[in-house]
Design a protein around this motif. Structure first.
Motif, PDB file in Angstrom:
ATOM      1  N   SER A 176       0.834  -1.197   0.000  1.00 38.70           N
ATOM      2  CA  SER A 176       0.000   0.000   0.000  1.00 38.70           C
ATOM      3  C   SER A 176       0.874   1.254   0.000  1.00 38.70           C
ATOM      4  CB  SER A 176      -0.892   0.008   1.231  1.00 38.70           C
ATOM      5  OG  SER A 176      -0.087   0.115   2.388  1.00 38.70           O
ATOM      6  N   ILE A 177       0.431   2.252  -0.770  1.00 37.35           N
ATOM      7  CA  ILE A 177       1.190   3.488  -0.877  1.00 37.35           C
ATOM      8  C   ILE A 177       0.469   4.566  -0.069  1.00 37.35           C
ATOM      9  CG2 ILE A 177       2.185   5.169  -2.455  1.00 37.35           C
ATOM     10  CD1 ILE A 177       1.944   3.146  -4.665  1.00 37.35           C
ATOM     11  N   PRO A 211      -0.633   8.382   1.013  1.00 37.00           N
ATOM     12  CA  PRO A 211      -0.893   9.582   0.206  1.00 37.00           C
ATOM     13  C   PRO A 211       0.356  10.447   0.098  1.00 37.00           C
ATOM     14  CG  PRO A 211      -2.507   9.372   1.994  1.00 37.00           C
ATOM     15  CD  PRO A 211      -1.516   8.274   2.170  1.00 37.00           C
ATOM     16  N   GLU A 225       3.294   9.413  -0.286  1.00 34.01           N
ATOM     17  CA  GLU A 225       4.123   8.883  -1.365  1.00 34.01           C
ATOM     18  C   GLU A 225       3.468   9.056  -2.726  1.00 34.01           C
ATOM     19  OE1 GLU A 225       5.511   4.889  -0.604  1.00 34.01           O
ATOM     20  OE2 GLU A 225       6.344   5.488   1.339  1.00 34.01           O
ATOM     21  N   ARG A 226       2.130   8.885  -2.751  1.00 29.89           N
ATOM     22  CA  ARG A 226       1.421   9.006  -4.023  1.00 29.89           C
ATOM     23  C   ARG A 226       1.576  10.416  -4.595  1.00 29.89           C
ATOM     24  NH1 ARG A 226      -2.929   5.662  -4.256  1.00 29.89           N
ATOM     25  NH2 ARG A 226      -3.405   6.305  -2.147  1.00 29.89           N
ATOM     26  N   HIS A 227       1.525  11.412  -3.695  1.00 29.85           N
ATOM     27  CA  HIS A 227       1.627  12.794  -4.162  1.00 29.85           C
ATOM     28  C   HIS A 227       2.984  13.390  -3.831  1.00 29.85           C
ATOM     29  CE1 HIS A 227      -2.601  12.520  -5.040  1.00 29.85           C
ATOM     30  NE2 HIS A 227      -2.841  12.129  -3.802  1.00 29.85           N
ATOM     31  N   GLY A 262       8.960  10.342  -7.882  1.00 27.38           N
ATOM     32  CA  GLY A 262       8.411   9.672  -6.707  1.00 27.38           C
ATOM     33  C   GLY A 262       9.273   9.854  -5.472  1.00 27.38           C
TER      34      GLY A 262
END
Ligand code: SF4
Ligand code: SF4
Ligand code: FES
Lengths: 277, 285
Positions: A3-4, A6, A8-10, B239
């Motif tokens: 699971s990532i 938020p 890391e996602r943004h 990332g």
């Protein structure tokens, strides 16, 4: 991949927003704030303001009155200032924790700035908190002498908060003034150095010579702001509270700017009056 | 036109080294102090060996002497010190270690430059950012893993011949040449405050890639065929652990033995990701 978060996602957006908020609104606010506060010194050069006594006190009062006349001030403050600062500070601490300073082994000037950028961030958060809590939220128990800052008597109450007593600077007042000196200096460094690194982050300055050139510009901006910051702190820490109060009273009573200034101007500024073209 | 900082730094160190070299007398005894470790997870300990210095001796030749006669300076018999090396001419990067507190290649490190007087001590430690295999030998797998993260290669594999590639301008060749001289030594990572020990390989993909990988991404983004994967490289570098994790301490550029303008490469990737992000925002999916 697991699971990532938020965060890391943004990652990219947050990093760039972190950089951006440091410049605008926070950095721009810092410049204007220092400009306002150093008016306690540069206001002395405005002879029209001197008719009320201390030109710096009168100019500073004028600036504060202007800010207080801005509509929806609280909303602007919360969304334009406090939230961006909280965002920049929280992410900054999170990012700073991923680094391990190694200036002992690699004592390069840029490495020292890297380290100081993080130290000034941490100290800056504490300083801003103290500054806002005591002067804006009225946590007077943290102020030497327990003074409350007031927008109506802006300079005299500011001087009191730094000095600790009407009769001149006390020991606790000196400690607070020195803390202010340190706090603002570190914040100015943080902004100037941040301006330098932001240009690399966004890819504005690419080559080493370009980074050097921009470095000189940032150092110049930093030096100018440092001058304003120090004038402000020293100006308030050495201000005669009673004299300041007299000037503020004169401003409140019988103060009608237009004609009065027109009358006094020729006497105060003979050169300007006679040498017109 | 590479980093002026690097050259200024190199020349200051070089001047001191040259002065030392003039005064150094062959046949003197020098202490070599080594941080030793018997294997992964084992405790470290210091051991000092006394070595007779011949003209032109370097750190590796001292280590060879110690291996032949592993008796410490206080007379205790020890084991031969283990180190890694390959080319012995500063092009493979294998012999990188921390010498007198600074990371560099040991094969090109002359004793005369650092310990010119009888009784001087020279200190050797393994790099601290990579797991120790034994003594001065470290495992640089993460460095190579990070090159995979940025796809530091040219995509030419397939089932049919692609024909000749596009030609490259002389100017671009010249720019890319210095970037291509990276020998994956790890100096830039050892000196970087943002690149830190990460024992769990599962976390490597989100930890900072490092200056070497950012430079290789630039090298291949600028390659006429390599640029076909530019978007993928930039996506990876946007990332967590990508270009934004660089804190601009600029140590990397000062310690790179190949004088690669690493901070310039970092800024080029910074600019490319800025443009890439806007392009994706307005015209991407
Ligand atoms: S500039 Fe970036 S990559 Fe280079 S040493 Fe500093 S933090 Fe590390
Ligand atoms: S960029 Fe320089 S310091 Fe880093 S691995 Fe390559 S050659 Fe070594
Ligand atoms: S052995 Fe190859 S660089 Fe030293």
């Amino acid at each position: 991949m697991a699971s990532i978060s938020p965060l890391e996602r943004h990652a990219f957006l947050l990093r760039r927003l972190h950089s951006l908020t440091g410049i605008a609104p926070i950095g721009l606010f810092l410049v204007s704030h220092l400009l306002t506060n150093s008016s306690i010194v540069w206001g002395l050069m405005d002879s029209r303001k001197a008719v009320h006594g201390h030109g710096g006190v009168a100019t500073f009062q004028h600036e504060v009155d202007f800010i207080h006349s801005i509509p929806f001030l609280l909303i602007i403050e919360v969304f334009g200032l406090w939230l961006p600062i909280a965002f920049h500070a929280a992410l900054g601490v999170y990012y700073a924790r991923s680094g391990k300073a190694n200036t002992a082994r690699y004592a390069y000037q840029s490495n020292w700035r890297y380290r100081l950028q993080r130290i000034s961030g941490y100290v800056g958060i504490l300083f801003i908190f103290y500054h806002v809590a005591t002067l804006r939220w009225g946590w007077t128990f943290l102020v030497p002498g327990g003074a409350t800052w007031s927008g109506e008597a802006a300079a005299s109450t500011m001087a009191l908060a730094l000095q600790g007593a009407e009769t001149g600077i006390t020991g606790a007042g000196l400690a607070v003034s020195i803390a202010y000196m340190l706090g603002v200096s570190l914040l100015v460094f943080h902004f100037a150095n941040g301006l330098w690194t932001a240009a690399i982050t966004w890819g504005v300055t690419v080559s080493a010579p370009a980074q050097r050139r921009w470095g000189f510009v940032c150092a110049g901006i930093g030096a100018g702001m440092m001058l304003m910051a120090w004038s402000a702190v020293i100006g308030f820490a050495t201000l005669d509270v009673k004299e300041a109060r007299g000037t503020e009273q004169s401003l409140q009573t019988g103060h009608t700017p237009g004609p009065q200034i027109a009358e006094t101007l020729p006497q105060l500024m003979p050169a300007a009056a006679s040498g017109g073209h | 036109m590479t980093s002026t900082h690097t050259q200024a730094h190199a020349s200051a160190a070089a001047r001191k080294a040259a002065a030392n070299r003039v005064n150094a007398k062959p046949g003197r005894k020098v202490f070599v102090r080594i941080l030793r470790c018997d294997g992964p997870g084992q405790p470290s300990r210091w051991e000092t060996f006394s070595v007779t210095i011949e003209r032109g001796a370097n750190v590796i030749s001292c280590l060879q002497q110690i291996a032949a006669n592993p008796i410490t300076s206080d007379g205790t018999r020890s084991t031969p010190v283990v180190w890694d090396s390959g080319c012995l001419e500063e092009v493979c990067g294998a012999c990188t270690m921390v010498i007198n507190g600074k990371v560099r290649q040991s094969c090109s490190c002359l004793i005369d430059d650092h310990a010119p007087t009888e009784g001087d001590t020279i200190t050797l430690e393994p790099m601290s950012k990579f797991p120790v295999v034994r003594d001065l030998w470290v495992d640089r797998s993460r460095l190579f893993h990070n090159l995979k993260r940025v796809k530091a290669w040219v995509p030419i594999d397939g089932t049919y011949a692609l024909g000749p590639g596009p030609s490259e301008s002389a100017e671009s060749q010249e720019q890319r040449y210095v970037m291509s001289t990276c020998m994956s030594c790890g100096c830039c990572l050892e000196a970087c405050p943002q690149f830190n020990v990460e024992p769990d390989p599962a976390a490597w993909d989100t930890a900072f890639v490092g200056a070497h990988a950012l430079n290789q991404a630039r090298l291949f983004n600028q390659h006429e065929t390599g640029r076909r994967m530019k978007g993928e490289r930039l996506d990876a570098l946007m990332g967590t652990g990508g270009v934004n994790d660089c804190g601009n301490a600029q140590n990397c550029v000062k310690v790179c033995p190949k004088l690669i303008p690493l901070t310039e490469s970092i800024a080029v990737i910074g600019r490319a990701t800025t443009i890439h992000a806007f392009a994706r925002w307005f015209s991407g999916k």
